[in-house]
Write a protein that holds these residues in place. Sequence first.
Motif, short mmCIF file in Angstrom:
data_model
loop_
_atom_site.label_atom_id
_atom_site.label_comp_id
_atom_site.label_asym_id
_atom_site.label_seq_id
_atom_site.Cartn_x
_atom_site.Cartn_y
_atom_site.Cartn_z
N THR A 10 0.81 -1.22 0.00
CA THR A 10 0.00 0.00 0.00
C THR A 10 0.84 1.26 0.00
O THR A 10 0.30 2.36 -0.09
N ALA A 11 2.14 1.13 0.14
CA ALA A 11 2.99 2.32 0.19
C ALA A 11 3.31 2.78 -1.23
O ALA A 11 4.45 2.85 -1.65
N ARG A 12 2.26 3.08 -2.02
CA ARG A 12 2.43 3.50 -3.39
C ARG A 12 2.37 5.01 -3.47
O ARG A 12 1.88 5.68 -2.58
N GLU A 13 2.86 5.53 -4.58
CA GLU A 13 2.79 6.96 -4.79
C GLU A 13 1.36 7.34 -5.16
O GLU A 13 0.75 6.76 -6.04
N LYS A 14 0.83 8.33 -4.46
CA LYS A 14 -0.50 8.83 -4.75
C LYS A 14 -0.43 10.33 -4.98
O LYS A 14 0.50 11.00 -4.52
N LYS A 15 -1.42 10.86 -5.66
CA LYS A 15 -1.53 12.31 -5.79
C LYS A 15 -2.06 12.84 -4.47
O LYS A 15 -3.22 12.60 -4.10
N LEU A 16 -1.23 13.53 -3.73
CA LEU A 16 -1.58 13.94 -2.38
C LEU A 16 -2.30 15.28 -2.36
O LEU A 16 -2.17 16.10 -3.27
N ILE A 17 -3.07 15.49 -1.31
CA ILE A 17 -3.72 16.77 -1.06
C ILE A 17 -2.86 17.54 -0.07
O ILE A 17 -2.47 17.01 0.97
N ASP A 18 -2.55 18.79 -0.40
CA ASP A 18 -1.74 19.61 0.49
C ASP A 18 -2.67 20.33 1.47
O ASP A 18 -3.34 21.29 1.11
N PHE A 19 -2.70 19.85 2.70
CA PHE A 19 -3.56 20.45 3.72
C PHE A 19 -2.88 21.60 4.46
O PHE A 19 -3.53 22.27 5.26
N ARG A 20 -1.61 21.83 4.22
CA ARG A 20 -0.84 22.78 5.02
C ARG A 20 -1.42 24.19 4.96
O ARG A 20 -1.48 24.81 3.90
N GLY A 21 -1.85 24.68 6.14
CA GLY A 21 -2.36 26.04 6.25
C GLY A 21 -3.73 26.26 5.63
O GLY A 21 -4.22 27.40 5.61
N LYS A 22 -4.37 25.21 5.14
CA LYS A 22 -5.68 25.36 4.49
C LYS A 22 -6.81 25.33 5.52
O LYS A 22 -6.69 24.70 6.58
N LEU A 23 -7.89 26.02 5.22
CA LEU A 23 -9.07 26.01 6.08
C LEU A 23 -9.94 24.83 5.68
O LEU A 23 -10.55 24.81 4.61
N TYR A 24 -10.00 23.84 6.56
CA TYR A 24 -10.63 22.56 6.28
C TYR A 24 -11.88 22.44 7.15
O TYR A 24 -11.79 22.38 8.37
N VAL A 25 -13.05 22.42 6.50
CA VAL A 25 -14.32 22.30 7.21
C VAL A 25 -14.65 20.82 7.38
O VAL A 25 -14.68 20.06 6.42
N ALA A 26 -14.89 20.42 8.61
CA ALA A 26 -15.11 19.02 8.94
C ALA A 26 -16.40 18.48 8.33
O ALA A 26 -17.33 19.24 8.05
N PRO A 27 -16.46 17.17 8.12
CA PRO A 27 -17.74 16.54 7.74
C PRO A 27 -18.67 16.53 8.95
O PRO A 27 -18.36 15.91 9.96
N LEU A 28 -19.78 17.22 8.85
CA LEU A 28 -20.67 17.43 9.99
C LEU A 28 -22.01 16.75 9.74
O LEU A 28 -22.71 17.08 8.78
N THR A 29 -22.35 15.82 10.59
CA THR A 29 -23.58 15.06 10.40
C THR A 29 -24.80 15.97 10.41
O THR A 29 -24.92 16.84 11.27
N THR A 30 -25.72 15.78 9.49
CA THR A 30 -27.00 16.49 9.36
C THR A 30 -26.82 17.92 8.87
O THR A 30 -27.46 18.35 7.91
N VAL A 31 -25.96 18.70 9.53
CA VAL A 31 -25.87 20.12 9.21
C VAL A 31 -24.83 20.42 8.15
O VAL A 31 -24.91 21.43 7.47
N GLY A 32 -23.84 19.53 7.97
CA GLY A 32 -22.80 19.79 6.99
C GLY A 32 -23.19 19.39 5.59
O GLY A 32 -22.40 18.80 4.84
N ASN A 33 -24.40 19.76 5.18
CA ASN A 33 -24.91 19.40 3.86
C ASN A 33 -24.35 20.31 2.78
O ASN A 33 -23.61 21.25 3.06
N LEU A 34 -24.72 20.03 1.53
CA LEU A 34 -24.17 20.79 0.40
C LEU A 34 -24.48 22.29 0.49
O LEU A 34 -23.58 23.10 0.26
N PRO A 35 -25.71 22.72 0.81
CA PRO A 35 -25.95 24.17 0.94
C PRO A 35 -25.08 24.81 2.01
O PRO A 35 -24.58 25.93 1.83
#
Length: 663
Positions: free
Chosen positions: A300-325
Amino acid sequence: MADIDLAITESECALVGKNAAAELSPEELVAKARAPVKKAFLRSHGDRLPIVDMGTEPSAASKVSATKKSKRQQKKERQLVKKSAENICTAVARANDVNVCPYGADCRFNHDLEAFLAQKPTDLPGECPFLGTRKKCPFGLSCRFAGTHCLHLDSVSTPSEAEKPEELNGLSKDLQKMLWKNQATFLRADAQLQSLGITVKGKQKAPNTISMQADEIAHDGKAGNDITETQVNGTELSDAQQCDNQHTLEVGDDPHEDSTPAWKKTKTDFAHMPLDGEMLSPDSATEIMGSGNDAECRSTAREKKLIDFRGKLYVAPLTTVGNLPFRRVCKQLGADITCGEMAMCTNLLQGQASEWALLRRHHTEDVFGVQICGAYPDTVARTAELIERESEIDFIDLNVGCPIDIVVNKGAGSCLLTKPLRFKQIVTAASASMDKPLTVKVRTGYFEGKNCIHSFIGEIHKWGISALTIHGRTRQQRYSKLADWDYIYKTSLEASENLQVIGNGDIFSYTDWNEHMNSSRLSTCMLARGVLIKPWLLTEIKEQRHWDISSTERFEIIKDYVRFGLQHWGSDSKGVETTRYFLLEWLSYLHRYIPIGLLEVIPQKLNWRPPLYNGRNDLETLMASDSAADWVRISEMLLGPAPPNFSFTPRHKSNAYDRADNG
């Protein structure tokens, strides 16, 4: 997923009333986790809130009943609605022509346009939410803003623009039927499971065969774990959110087979893990987690296209309220990375449209992930392969922190922290079954006082994880204590340099954000309840300031949410009421914000219990109300009067619907 629960009892509210707050200094109030509101704004329980005039009269339905309808009563009401004139055929309403429907007399919907128009409620004030978008209103005569459709003639997009979808990741009927009939193939996942010694037969079934719950046939023979609601307050959700068919998918081994895979037999428990602060010895770590050099880790230690999270504002997955709107609102206010609500792997493999709706993505979400939750390697690996193949996503997040009983009792969520070998098998199999990055969200541990993430954070990157989010509480603590950031800092220092570590818990101001980012090697901090209570926190962090936002500006944000909700759930009567429900769920958090201009000490902390207070104007006072009846009044300003006998009960624990003034 962030389970969003912040209970305040009636007795606690009484303690922070006008008299109690007036007797204590601001410093004493802060020490007791009570919000130090200026004395001039405090009010007593007997004071009534003003009725804000926003162009609509409050309806008699703005009382909130805590009585919940039975499932039998809800089903009976839905059946009556299907036979009534209000259940007009979508094709007929869109084209204003009874001959358009391809099913003709066999259509199960009503084709009587005159009867439908005779009972249709008066149009709501305002313009159709689809004005100015890439497409015309898909609801035609059934739209609650149908009188403004003539304005659309001047704002229609070009044909090329109209073809571009606003929302992505819809569930096609062909795929849904394949999942119902167990005809979907998972070649990559099954190959990886086989290489790990996990035998999966994946037997095909006849198209008309309906199986038991997927995970449970393959594993323990228990009842399934479907926690998704397809109906809200007696109102049936739209086609994008519900699945009328209850066909399920059989996955995994035959439960009667004698050859049981090793991961089924293992019952490792963190009762044998070291206490917080202690480290596993190399021998014991290898015994529980396995060597970092074994074959499955290398695979599983393969090269993947990574997401750079450094310093980014990341909104958590929120049950019920974290919908698309809601995520669209967050994008407007500065979010960089968004993630969909937690979806159960079993339900996705069964082709449930209500669960697949949680994977929907708006085209403005430029970095978007989905969060999945499962209890077994075969289920999670197959789900990961299926999502990557059928959806446009940037990463998949595995939930290993959900504290909800119905999830934990099925062996998923934070329960996996007590089963480290199975946890490793799930991560290794899922990561090897996909090319997109796999991230994991965990709590510090399962039992209070027995933090365990430090025991495997040094090895977890070799399993195939590109980022790990640590929520600074155990499952047993839920939200009863402050997040343990000292443990997050300490654990992040032990992680591999190639692993991005994300902290989570109690961030409610840009100063909180700065403190955590400057005190450790964290890549970023995930924002959860803080964004629910004040979504403009994203703007505050971007601009490095405390924003004393006015009630008018807050109301404009709510208006944007309603517009996005009507575009997502529909502008017909059903869509309006679905939008109202999710708006009320969000208002049950928004009212906890205390304006900066009213505080003796800033910034507000997430654990402060607010007293009863008056705002600087009537609208601000109404927005501060903890009464669900007042939340309904706010919804009526934008969505018109609530239906007769309307009832609303927030899904999270709150005293707001127990108060006598809720009716």
